[in-house]
Scaffold this active site. Structure first.
Site, mmCIF file in Angstrom:
data_model
loop_
_atom_site.group_PDB
_atom_site.id
_atom_site.type_symbol
_atom_site.label_atom_id
_atom_site.label_comp_id
_atom_site.label_asym_id
_atom_site.label_seq_id
_atom_site.Cartn_x
_atom_site.Cartn_y
_atom_site.Cartn_z
ATOM 1 N N ALA A 27 -5.667 9.477 0.441
ATOM 2 C CA ALA A 27 -4.740 9.133 1.522
ATOM 3 C C ALA A 27 -5.067 9.822 2.835
ATOM 4 O O ALA A 27 -4.681 9.336 3.901
ATOM 5 C CB ALA A 27 -3.312 9.484 1.094
ATOM 6 N N THR A 31 -4.466 8.732 7.233
ATOM 7 C CA THR A 31 -3.591 9.381 8.218
ATOM 8 C C THR A 31 -4.150 9.182 9.622
ATOM 9 O O THR A 31 -3.401 9.163 10.599
ATOM 10 C CB THR A 31 -3.423 10.890 7.930
ATOM 11 O OG1 THR A 31 -4.707 11.517 7.968
ATOM 12 C CG2 THR A 31 -2.787 11.112 6.570
ATOM 13 N N PHE A 38 0.696 11.271 0.996
ATOM 14 C CA PHE A 38 1.785 11.479 0.044
ATOM 15 C C PHE A 38 2.193 12.937 -0.057
ATOM 16 O O PHE A 38 3.368 13.273 0.018
ATOM 17 C CB PHE A 38 1.380 10.966 -1.354
ATOM 18 C CG PHE A 38 1.303 9.465 -1.417
ATOM 19 C CD1 PHE A 38 2.425 8.707 -1.695
ATOM 20 C CD2 PHE A 38 0.102 8.819 -1.178
ATOM 21 C CE1 PHE A 38 2.354 7.326 -1.749
ATOM 22 C CE2 PHE A 38 0.020 7.443 -1.230
ATOM 23 C CZ PHE A 38 1.139 6.696 -1.513
ATOM 24 N N ILE A 106 -3.887 2.321 -1.291
ATOM 25 C CA ILE A 106 -3.323 0.993 -1.546
ATOM 26 C C ILE A 106 -3.012 0.294 -0.222
ATOM 27 O O ILE A 106 -2.133 -0.558 -0.154
ATOM 28 C CB ILE A 106 -2.052 1.099 -2.418
ATOM 29 C CG1 ILE A 106 -1.057 2.111 -1.827
ATOM 30 C CG2 ILE A 106 -2.408 1.484 -3.848
ATOM 31 C CD1 ILE A 106 0.279 2.192 -2.548
ATOM 32 N N HIS A 122 -5.948 2.736 -8.139
ATOM 33 C CA HIS A 122 -4.491 2.783 -8.239
ATOM 34 C C HIS A 122 -3.874 1.410 -7.990
ATOM 35 O O HIS A 122 -2.693 1.308 -7.662
ATOM 36 C CB HIS A 122 -3.906 3.817 -7.271
ATOM 37 C CG HIS A 122 -4.164 5.226 -7.696
ATOM 38 N ND1 HIS A 122 -3.978 6.320 -6.870
ATOM 39 C CD2 HIS A 122 -4.593 5.737 -8.876
ATOM 40 C CE1 HIS A 122 -4.288 7.433 -7.517
ATOM 41 N NE2 HIS A 122 -4.668 7.101 -8.734
ATOM 42 N N CYS A 133 7.584 -13.998 -15.488
ATOM 43 C CA CYS A 133 6.687 -15.046 -15.979
ATOM 44 C C CYS A 133 5.276 -14.756 -15.478
ATOM 45 O O CYS A 133 5.001 -13.671 -14.979
ATOM 46 C CB CYS A 133 7.168 -16.432 -15.553
ATOM 47 S SG CYS A 133 6.957 -16.808 -13.790
ATOM 48 N N CYS A 154 10.403 -14.772 -7.488
ATOM 49 C CA CYS A 154 9.514 -15.790 -8.039
ATOM 50 C C CYS A 154 10.120 -17.178 -7.799
ATOM 51 O O CYS A 154 11.283 -17.415 -8.152
ATOM 52 C CB CYS A 154 9.326 -15.545 -9.534
ATOM 53 S SG CYS A 154 8.354 -16.835 -10.356
ATOM 54 N N CYS A 157 10.974 -18.693 -11.601
ATOM 55 C CA CYS A 157 12.029 -18.217 -12.502
ATOM 56 C C CYS A 157 13.052 -17.305 -11.839
ATOM 57 O O CYS A 157 14.042 -16.935 -12.471
ATOM 58 C CB CYS A 157 11.406 -17.499 -13.708
ATOM 59 S SG CYS A 157 10.658 -15.897 -13.303
ATOM 60 N N ASN A 220 -11.985 17.397 3.407
ATOM 61 C CA ASN A 220 -10.530 17.344 3.241
ATOM 62 C C ASN A 220 -9.898 18.523 3.980
ATOM 63 O O ASN A 220 -10.424 19.638 3.928
ATOM 64 C CB ASN A 220 -10.157 17.403 1.753
ATOM 65 C CG ASN A 220 -8.713 17.018 1.514
ATOM 66 O OD1 ASN A 220 -8.296 15.905 1.860
ATOM 67 N ND2 ASN A 220 -7.921 17.918 0.945
#
Length: 252
Positions: A27, A31, A38, A106, A122, A133, A154, A157, A220
């Site tokens: 992550a 930034t 996180f 992500i 991840h 479904c 959805c 459903c 890092n």
């Protein structure tokens, strides 16, 4: 030449001479694009209730908790632009100097920057799946609803749609983990970028490279458990990748 420049020059030389260079990102690189990490000092988990955002039990009981908390963090991603780290990694891949890119992120910014061989350990919000479904759809198809904080449902459903992000309580995507391990085993150079190396099993990937005879470089801001094993360690991602951009002639 400053001490930092000497380290950066050494890093550039290691990338040039590597036969199979792999990057592993966390992550911290995002930034620079204005996305909160996180576990940093101003990280997402310092805010109230955000520990529930990726709790799978909470999601199944009350999906509105996730969609309320993720409205800006996930569904505002289209407004974010890749950082210099994302751009230089894409440039290194285009030059044939980066074989694979493993990410814990992500945010889809590696793909937005132009990276092709991205292994998302991840999961990814690029696809959303129905909890009731077999229906699946794309990020683009749910973002307009999710951006409001409402729960996308959805059309078949009526159950809640869940992003294919790995929540706490779910198993990591097995195929991605296997591929990441294989790449780290092949790597003679692994670049660990912006990861605190605290979330397992992804945090064990540098050990695979080291045990297979490869070298590990860590960039890092905060210390990691693996620092003493690293061939090089830098703290400033923007400065490091500004140097690499110039060293490799990458347009951003």
């Amino acid at each position: 030449m400053s001490e930092n420049d000497k380290v950066y020059e050494q890093l550039a030389a290691m990338i040039r001479t590597a036969n199979h260079c792999v990057a592993f990102t966390g992550a911290g690189i995002s930034t620079l694009s204005g996305i909160r990490d996180f576990r940093g000092k101003n990280g997402l988990y310092t805010l109230p209730e955000t520990d529930k955002m990726f709790d799978i039990e909470v999601f199944y009981q009350t999906p509105s908790v996730y969609y309320g908390l993720a409205r800006d963090f996930i569904y505002g991603l289209q407004e974010k632009e890749p950082s210099i780290v994302h751009q230089v990694l894409a440039g290194l891949e285009a030059q044939g100097k980066l074989a694979a890119l493993i990410t814990q992120n992500i945010d889809l910014l590696h793909q937005k920057a132009g990276s092709c061989h991205v292994i998302e350990v991840h999961g990814s919000p690029s696809r959303h799946s129905c909890t009731g479904c077999s229906y699946t759809t794309s990020f683009e198809d749910v973002v307009s609803v999710a951006r409001t904080g409402e729960v996308p449902l959805c059309p078949r459903c009526g159950h809640a749609l869940k992003p294919d992000i790995t929540f706490f309580g779910e198993a990591l995507p097995a195929a991605a983990i296997t591929e990441a391990q294989q790449e780290c085993r092949r790597a003679d150079l692994l670049l660990v970028l912006g990861s605190s190396l605290t979330v397992y099993p992804a945090a064990a990937l540098p050990q695979i490279t080291l045990q297979s005879g490869g070298s590990v470089v860590i960039v890092n801001e905060q210390p990691t458990y693996f620092d003493s094993y690293a061939a090089l360690r830098c703290t400033d991602l923007a400065e490091t990748f500004t140097y690499l951009r110039q060293a490799f002639g990458i347009e951003v």
